[in-house]
Each structure stands twice: as C-alpha cells, then as structure tokens.
Write a protein that holds these residues in place. Structure first.
Motif, mmCIF file in Angstrom:
data_model
loop_
_atom_site.group_PDB
_atom_site.id
_atom_site.type_symbol
_atom_site.label_atom_id
_atom_site.label_comp_id
_atom_site.label_asym_id
_atom_site.label_seq_id
_atom_site.Cartn_x
_atom_site.Cartn_y
_atom_site.Cartn_z
ATOM 1 N N ILE A 274 65.185 91.679 31.328
ATOM 2 C CA ILE A 274 63.827 91.349 31.782
ATOM 3 C C ILE A 274 62.804 91.758 30.729
ATOM 4 O O ILE A 274 61.860 91.014 30.417
ATOM 5 C CB ILE A 274 63.532 92.042 33.131
ATOM 6 N N SER A 275 63.014 92.943 30.153
ATOM 7 C CA SER A 275 62.097 93.425 29.115
ATOM 8 C C SER A 275 62.096 92.496 27.903
ATOM 9 O O SER A 275 61.052 92.243 27.301
ATOM 10 C CB SER A 275 62.492 94.843 28.699
ATOM 11 N N ALA A 276 63.277 91.975 27.561
ATOM 12 C CA ALA A 276 63.370 91.075 26.402
ATOM 13 C C ALA A 276 62.707 89.729 26.661
ATOM 14 O O ALA A 276 62.336 89.024 25.719
ATOM 15 C CB ALA A 276 64.836 90.870 26.019
ATOM 16 N N ALA A 277 62.559 89.364 27.956
ATOM 17 C CA ALA A 277 62.023 88.040 28.295
ATOM 18 C C ALA A 277 60.537 88.062 28.597
ATOM 19 O O ALA A 277 59.956 87.004 28.880
ATOM 20 C CB ALA A 277 62.777 87.485 29.509
ATOM 21 N N THR A 278 59.904 89.232 28.558
ATOM 22 C CA THR A 278 58.487 89.333 28.930
ATOM 23 C C THR A 278 57.642 89.837 27.758
ATOM 24 O O THR A 278 58.153 90.529 26.868
ATOM 25 C CB THR A 278 58.331 90.282 30.129
ATOM 26 N N PRO A 279 56.353 89.530 27.751
ATOM 27 C CA PRO A 279 55.484 89.943 26.642
ATOM 28 C C PRO A 279 55.309 91.455 26.559
ATOM 29 O O PRO A 279 55.385 92.175 27.560
ATOM 30 C CB PRO A 279 54.147 89.268 26.972
ATOM 31 N N LEU B 297 62.254 101.817 21.556
ATOM 32 C CA LEU B 297 61.114 102.269 20.758
ATOM 33 C C LEU B 297 60.831 101.306 19.611
ATOM 34 O O LEU B 297 59.677 101.042 19.274
ATOM 35 C CB LEU B 297 61.382 103.675 20.213
ATOM 36 N N GLY B 298 61.875 100.753 19.036
ATOM 37 C CA GLY B 298 61.698 99.867 17.897
ATOM 38 C C GLY B 298 61.138 98.510 18.259
ATOM 39 O O GLY B 298 60.409 97.892 17.472
ATOM 40 N N GLU C 150 60.721 102.979 29.196
ATOM 41 C CA GLU C 150 62.062 102.381 29.216
ATOM 42 C C GLU C 150 63.063 103.291 28.520
ATOM 43 O O GLU C 150 64.181 103.505 29.012
ATOM 44 C CB GLU C 150 61.997 101.019 28.527
ATOM 45 N N ALA C 151 62.668 103.876 27.394
ATOM 46 C CA ALA C 151 63.550 104.779 26.660
ATOM 47 C C ALA C 151 63.874 106.020 27.482
ATOM 48 O O ALA C 151 65.032 106.491 27.511
ATOM 49 C CB ALA C 151 62.909 105.177 25.333
ATOM 50 N N LEU C 152 62.874 106.580 28.182
ATOM 51 C CA LEU C 152 63.109 107.756 29.020
ATOM 52 C C LEU C 152 64.074 107.440 30.165
ATOM 53 O O LEU C 152 64.946 108.252 30.503
ATOM 54 C CB LEU C 152 61.786 108.281 29.577
ATOM 55 N N LEU C 153 63.928 106.258 30.778
ATOM 56 C CA LEU C 153 64.828 105.858 31.854
ATOM 57 C C LEU C 153 66.263 105.752 31.346
ATOM 58 O O LEU C 153 67.217 106.201 32.008
ATOM 59 C CB LEU C 153 64.371 104.524 32.440
ATOM 60 N N LEU C 154 66.431 105.171 30.172
ATOM 61 C CA LEU C 154 67.768 105.032 29.584
ATOM 62 C C LEU C 154 68.379 106.399 29.259
ATOM 63 O O LEU C 154 69.568 106.642 29.518
ATOM 64 C CB LEU C 154 67.689 104.170 28.327
ATOM 65 N N LEU C 155 67.578 107.295 28.718
ATOM 66 C CA LEU C 155 68.072 108.638 28.412
ATOM 67 C C LEU C 155 68.401 109.409 29.692
ATOM 68 O O LEU C 155 69.370 110.180 29.732
ATOM 69 C CB LEU C 155 67.048 109.403 27.574
ATOM 70 N N LEU C 156 67.602 109.190 30.742
ATOM 71 C CA LEU C 156 67.890 109.831 32.029
ATOM 72 C C LEU C 156 69.244 109.383 32.567
ATOM 73 O O LEU C 156 70.045 110.208 33.045
ATOM 74 C CB LEU C 156 66.784 109.485 33.032
ATOM 75 N N CYS C 157 69.528 108.103 32.483
ATOM 76 C CA CYS C 157 70.832 107.583 32.924
ATOM 77 C C CYS C 157 71.960 108.181 32.094
ATOM 78 O O CYS C 157 73.031 108.514 32.622
ATOM 79 C CB CYS C 157 70.857 106.064 32.822
ATOM 80 N N LEU C 158 71.722 108.321 30.804
ATOM 81 C CA LEU C 158 72.737 108.912 29.924
ATOM 82 C C LEU C 158 73.024 110.355 30.335
ATOM 83 O O LEU C 158 74.188 110.771 30.446
ATOM 84 C CB LEU C 158 72.266 108.844 28.475
#
Length: 850
Positions: A342-347, A408-409, A416-424
């Motif tokens: 979804i993030s890749a498909a939205t502005p 981040l890049g 989004e990065a924090l959510l991914l790190l939380l899952c990790l």
C-alpha cells in the motif's frame, strides 16, 4: 470431480467478488483525490480515535462472552485466562485475515492444550458460529425495523418489504427463545442440535448485541459529528459486516468498504467515509493483531522462568501461547507485507520531499522498488511461518530489518520503519516455535492463500491507478527517474510486483505433479525395522509387508508408511520412532500430497496425537475402536466373562488342544501347514487376502513373525501371527486363521492362551485389533458421519459382521480405544474412506468381494 472443482470455483468466486468490490469503490470515489483522503484523515479529532479504541476494547471484551457461553453449553471448564486468550487471539486473526486463519482453528489449538476432547471442541466452535449468526441476524433485524431508510435507499427497495422481513426474523428469534425456555434436557432442534437453555440463549443474544454495538460505535465516532444518527448508521454497519463474512474475501476487505460507501453515500461525502474506513481498519483490525502477537511473544520470553513453569495455570497459558504464535505471527507478517505494498502504491507526504531532495535519485528509486518486492516476499513468507518453517523465521527477520532501512530511503517513512522494527523485536523470542527444517519454496500454497496474495497484489494495482489517476498517462512515465515523479515509481513497483506474483502463482500451478508410491528397497525396509524394534508400537510391523512406501524423517529416527489409491495418499497410523520427529513427518507428508494434487489421509491415528493433525488443518472422523487387553493385573478369577475363559481353557484341553509359540524366523518349516490352514479359512469365508492395514499371508512375512499355533490331537487347526518389538509394551495379533476342528472353542482357547503367555512374559498390553465403526456417538448433535457409521454398523452384516466382531472381542474384557481418520474437510473423508477400503481390499475388485 466436485472435490477438484470446489477449490477452483471458490477461488474464482472470491476473486470476482473482490474485483466487483474494487470496481464499486472506484465508482464511489470517482470524484475524490488522494489529497482529499489525506486531509480528511489528518482532520480527524484525536478524541474520536481514542473513542474508537475504547469501542474496540469493548467489542473484544464482549467477544470473550462467545467462548464463555459455548463452554457453559458443553459443560466444560477452562481457566478464564486461557479462554480469554483463545477468544482475543482468535478474533484478532479471524477479523483481520479471516479465511486464511480462522477463529475456529485457533480455538482447536487452544482447547486441545486444556484437555478438552475433539467432540467438545467441535461443539464449542459450532456454538460460536451459530451464536454469531443468530445474534447478528436478530440485532440487525431490530435495527432495520427501527431505521430502515438508509438501506432501502441504497438498495432501491420498498420499506414495507424490509419491515416485513425484519418482523419475520424477530418472530423466528422469539420462537427459538420460547423453544429454549420450554426445552427438555438435551432436546434436539431439527433432530441434530441440542437446544441451549433459555439463560444461555438469551445471554448470548445480549452478548452479541453488546459486541456489535461496541464495534459499530468504534466506526461511528470517526464520522463527522451529527452527520448520521447511530441507529441509522448501525443498520448499514451490520449489513456490511455480514457481507464481508459471507464473501470469504480475507478480512472482508473491499466488500465491507463497498457496502459502507453505498449505504452512507447519500448522507456523507465519500472522502469522510473513506477516512473513517482507513482509521477503523487500523484501530479495530491492525492494533489487536499486533497486541495479540506482543502478548504471545511476552509469554515466549517468560517461558524459561522456572517459577512460571511450576505454576500449573501459568504453564497452561504458556503452552497455549506456543501453539498460537505461528498463526498470529503469520497473520501479522501478512498484514505488514500488505502495508508495504500500500505504501508503494500511494504518494509520499509533501513534508518529506525536503529530506528526499537531499538523497540521490538512485537511492530513492531503488528503495521504493525493493520495498515493494520485500512486501510481496513477506506475503509469501507468511505461509512458511504458518507452517512453522525455521527458514521462514530467519528470512522474515531479514526482510523486516531490510524493509525498515528501505522505508527510510524511499521517503523517510519513520513510522513505517518503527512498526517494522517492532515486529522484528516481537519475533526474536519466538525462535523455538519455528522448528521445521524444510525448504521454504517447496511448500505448496493452499488456494485460500493464493487468493489472498492475488487480492493484495490486485488491490495494490487498483490503489496505484486510484492514487495517480489525475496524472496524465504517457509512455515516458515508465522511464522517468526523478524525486518528484512518484507516479513513475509507483507504476514500476506495481508492474514488478504483479509480474513476480504472477510468475510465482504460475510456478505453483505447473509444478504440481501426480505422485506415485515407490515400493521400499531392501535397505529402506532394514532401516525401518531397526526403528520399529526400538519403539513400543507393535502395529508398526506392518511395514515389513513391503506394500507401502516409507517416508523417513530428516534425522532418520522415525518414519511414516503410506500408500496411494486414486488421489488419496493414505498414511497408516501415526509416525513410528522418535516422537520429536512426528510433527515434521506429518507436515512433510501433507506437503507431498499437496505438491502432487493429492488428498492426504492419516488412517487409524490415536486420540493422544490428534493435536498434531489439527495443527496441519486436518479434520477428524472416527473410524472405530481398538480392543486392548491390559495384561498387568489381568486375572482369570471371577465370574461372568472370566468364567467363560476358564471354561475355554479346560474344555479345549479336554478336546485335545495344545498351544505352542514359535519365535520369529523359525517358522519356515511350518509354511506348508500354515498355508493349508490359511487357504481353508479363505475358502470358507469366501474372502481374499487384504493389504495395507492388515497383514497378508506370505512366506517371508509370516515366518518373520512370532507365531502362536493351536493343534488338535497333533493336527494344526489354527494359528496367529503376532507383532512385537524389543520393548515389551505391546503385542498385537495380526493374521488369525483356523480350519475345521472338533472343538468349538479353538479361537477362545487361542486368545486366552496368548493372554496368559504374554502376561507371564512381562508384556503390558495385548491388542486384538480394531472393531470398525464401533463406538459411534448416538448424541443428537453427533456428526452425520457418526449416524451413517451406526447405521452401517447395525445393518451391514451382509458385507461385514461388524457387531459380531465386536461381540467376539468383548468376551476378553478389553479396554476400547478410539481410532480416527484425519483428512481435509468437505467430501475428503468419504472419498478417502472409499480409496482406503480399495487399498485394504486390493483394488476395486477386492472392495466388492467378501
């Protein structure tokens, strides 16, 4: 043919519903821009979001009432913390990606750990499903009666018809409650379902109303204040909820949104409804999944604390957490992968362009493309997590870490990065729950997972065109690489993801092949015999027949034997050997069948191993009961049946009967005598040799078994081949045949002598084998298979004397233990039984012969 077409038709219908919903949403949002949606979301009051959270908490708390009512209904007791964990985790997953991992499958994993039997768990799951249907129908009809105008306006039907329908539903609900109030104990409804008490039924109706009101409130507070009354809104919400469930689309995504947009479109702008839908999905669906996984991860981290392990209720909770973790983690990773797409498909938010302009274009472009590919990879890896693959676990950690950096890049998406790190971080303490060492891409996906993957990728494509539909399309969009050209990046990501997903789906389709069972080599048979000698299960000696293929575990310490008939891959009994290798073998066998478009069937498995099969998604059907005589403490003293056994011994000796044991390997000189008795028995019974689950008379097989001989005045009149192992836990009777004799008590004499002999040898149990179809439940709520089984058991003497076989074995006062068939649901049990019967009978011709 029906069984083959059913998954394909379900898949097609589900995808069509999803595509139709996507088209309807596009039509409803035709005038809305992506920027309008962002503005609406940012304009929502924090107090409204907090109230949505309160409504979510109230809804999930009320959902515990479903399990509480179900446990009261079946008369079972489960610790509250276990019940609450089962309910919360089950609904957190079922609401989010229902259709892939359902609340019922979660309940099976939880309640088997508490010691509840399969019948009670099935009744609990059935009660919860029926209670939800009864509750939402009754509550929805009440709401329609009070506020029908939004639904009638959206559907274009007359209010009078809706009112009449609502009155009819409420009349039916009142009639049902009256039946419950006047019921007799265990009185069935329509001959099948035992009616609950009035207290349980009315209490469950109240629970359903409270749960739905809280869930609706969680959505309603997100709408513009004063735009629509709660009663009018609630009708649309209930209809949308039902439509999402009935559609079978994972989580009802698209279908729920379509109904909400259609129902509320006449009183609210589409952007306001869409903004409420986004936040509602995040709070009511995503947060509970993350919280559930976090709770289970905390339990995993606490598992090593010795004080917790010695406290029985806490240990039970920790065991339940371990059972649930793979399902919950798979659900969360699937959702995270969806969010990445979804993030890749939205502005990108305009406030982040200042940061992006400081980065090289290549970094931004590559991060965006790779992040979308990682999102697709997470969708695929989630299937491996569900199957407890260790490779999927490590790959998920790597993908989550990489995607956090890519977030981040591609646009400094720090949330989004924090959510991914939380899952990790949540996954780190859960390593021990992922133990299967199997190649990730050898795991065939089920149609449901492939549908979900296709739906997400299709949704990404739809969202890409929706987000950038106001950008003028031109061929040079594909080749434009600039920081501000977001449409170009989104289009490239969409094409790459769609292409990879299509190739992956086609690969799954073309890689399937029809399997065939390969007869074991002499070396494999030798390995299997070494394993079976070192374990207690005597029936494992059937592997020596050589008519079944052998699947060894990776460690070589266990094996599973199986044969193929038609599309049915039939595994005989539980795995044999090291218990720690059993889950691996059961999973591998199912994966082999799926890769070959086969139908897995585990035949005659024991009650204590049922959770292993439930974990692989199998359903269970009772086959019958095995007669097992406990030898320790057995005595011939006493009256009744014991007196009859003493008489068989004394009378048999007067008739000139003698008993002899021939050790395994010493029976070759007796083969001609044994063959004569066997042939005479087959001729008299008008039968032929059986296979698969029974031994057949063959010189090598028979002389390799311990033999019990009965002679009458020196002439061999009966024999039994026996199955034993080096452990003196169990001896099982295999072939048992006799010819004409003067004495009428030859078989009673033989078995009684076996009991006395092996009791003296220190064995614990003598197995007389299974009595097919015996012990089927006669309860009004018993499954249809039980009622069919009881009918055949009582009326099938023309083909097989079921009652006579059980009556003969009952003479020896055995303990009856149930045996089950584990198969997929639907028609699979009936088809598997038919194929296994052909296997035992030696083909279709043998199936119809006596």
């Amino acid at each position: 043919m029906h069984q083959r077409l059913k998954p394909a038709l379900l898949t097609i219908v589900t995808l069509l519903l999803f595509a139709g919903a996507a088209y309807a949403i596009r039509h409803q949002l035709e005038t809305m821009k992506w920027h309008d949606l962002v503005v609406q979301i940012r304009g929502l009051r924090w107090s409204a979001v907090l109230l949505t959270l309160v409504g979510t908490i109230g809804s999930f708390t009320a959902l515990i009432g479903y399990d509480w009512s179900a446990l009261r209904y079946v008369g079972a007791k489960v610790p509250f913390r276990t019940m609450a964990l089962a309910s919360f985790c089950g609904y957190a997953v079922g609401n989010t990606i229902g259709g892939l991992v359902t609340a019922s499958s979660v309940r099976y994993r939880v309640y088997t750990a508490t010691g509840l039997d399969f019948a009670d768990i099935a009744r609990i799951a059935g009660f919860c499903a029926l209670a939800f249907g009864f509750g939402i129908t009754t509550v929805g009809a009440t709401a329609l009666l009070l506020q029908p105008h939004l639904v009638t306006q959206a559907l274009g039907i007359r209010t009078a018809w809706v009112t009449a329908g609502a009155v009819a539903v409420l009349a039916g609900a009142a009639w049902f409650l009256l039946l419950c109030a006047r019921r007799r104990p265990d009185q069935p409804l329509f001959g099948r379902i035992a009616l609950p008490s009035f207290g349980i039924a009315s209490g469950q109706l109240l629970i359903s109303a409270v749960e739905l009101l809280f869930a609706g409130f969680a959505f309603w507070v997100l709408l513009p204040h004063g735009s629509v009354s709660f009663s009018a809104f609630f009708v649309v919400f209930v209809v949308a909820t039902v439509a999402g469930i009935v559609s079978h689309v994972p989580g009802g995504v698209g279908v729920f949104e379509t109904v909400m947009l259609l129902g509320l479109g006449s009183v609210l702008p589409p952007s306001a409804i869409a903004a409420a839908l986004v936040i509602y999905r995040a709070v009511y669906f995503l947060i509970p999944v993350i919280l559930a996984v976090g709770i289970l991860a905390g339990a995993e981290a606490a598992r090593g604390v010795r004080q917790l392990q010695t406290h029985v209720p806490t240990r039970l909770t920790l065991d339940v957490a371990g059972r649930l973790m793979p399902s919950l983690m798979a659900a969360l990773v699937f959702v995270i992968g969806t969010l990445l797409l979804i993030s890749a498909a939205t502005p990108t938010l305009k406030s982040r362009f200042e940061i992006l302009e400081t980065l090289p274009v290549a970094v931004v472009e590559l991060s965006h493309l790779l992040a979308s590919v990682v999102g697709l990879a997470l969708l695929v890896v989630a299937w491996g997590l569900f199957r407890r693959l260790i490779a999927a676990y490590w790959l998920t950690l790597a993908l989550l870490g990489a995607s956090a950096v890519l977030a981040l890049g591609k646009g400094f998406a720090w949330r989004e990065a924090l959510l991914l790190l939380l899952c990790l971080v949540i996954m780190l303490p859960c390593r021990q729950e992922f133990w299967r060492r199997s190649a990730l891409f050898e795991q065939p996906m089920t149609p449901g997972w492939l549908v979900a993957l296709g739906s997400v990728v299709g949704g990404m494509a739809w969202l890409t065109f929706f987000s950038f539909r106001h950008v003028a399309y031109a061929n040079d969009l594909w080749w434009t690489f600039e920081i501000h050209e977001e449409a170009s990046r989104a289009l490239r990501a969409m094409v790459v993801v769609s292409l990879l997903a299509t190739l992956y789906g086609l690969w799954h389709l073309v890689r399937a092949h029809r399997g065939r069972a390969v007869a074991p080599t002499a070396a494999e048979l030798f390995r299997a015999e070494q394993i079976l000698r070192q374990q207690p299960r005597a029936e494992a000696n059937l592997v020596r027949m050589g008519d079944k293929a052998i699947l060894f575990s990776d460690s070589g310490k266990a094996f599973l034997m199986y044969a193929i008939q038609g599309r049915t891959w039939a595994a005989l009994g539980d795995p044999v050997g090291a218990r720690e290798d059993w889950p691996e073998l059961i999973w591998r066998f199912r994966e082999m069948t799926e890769a070959s478009s086969g139908r897995p069937a585990y035949y005659a498995v024991r009650a204590e191993t049922l959770p292993l099969y439930l974990d692989t998604g199998m359903t269970l059907s009772k086959l019958g009961e095995e007669a097992r005589i406990p030898l320790r403490g057995f005595t011939l003293e006493g009256g009744g049946r014991k007196k009859a056994l003493r008489y068989a011994l004394t009378r048999g000796e007067k008739d000139g009967l003698t008993f002899e044991i021939v050790p395994a390997g010493a029976g070759m000189p007796l083969i001609s005598e044994l063959a004569a008795v066997s042939d005479a028995w087959l001729t008299k019974q008008a039968a032929r040799e059986k296979k698969f689950s029974l031994g057949a008379f063959g010189p090598d097989y028979v002389q390799g078994s311990t033999l019990a001989l009965i002679r009458e005045n020196g002439r061999l009149v009966a024999f039994a081949s026996l199955m034993t192992t080096d452990e003196t836990a169990e001896v099982a009777i295999d072939l048992m045949r006799h010819t004409e004799a003067t004495s009428r008590l030859v078989m009673e004499y033989l078995i009684t002598k076996l009991i006395v002999h092996f009791q003296g040898a220190g064995y614990e149990t003598l197995s007389l084998g299974m009595a097919p179809l015996s012990g089927m439940d006669s309860h009004p709520m018993a499954p249809l298979w039980h009622r069919i089984g009881r009918f055949v058991y009582r009326s099938g003497a023309r083909f097989y004397n079921f009652e006579g076989l059980r009556a003969f074995k009952q003479k020896f006062d055995p303990v009856w233990e149930p045996r089950y068939l584990a198969t997929p649901s639907g028609l699979a049990p009936a088809l598997a039984i038919s194929d296994i019967a052909a296997l035992i009978g030696g083909g279709i011709k043998g199936l119809v012969a006596r």
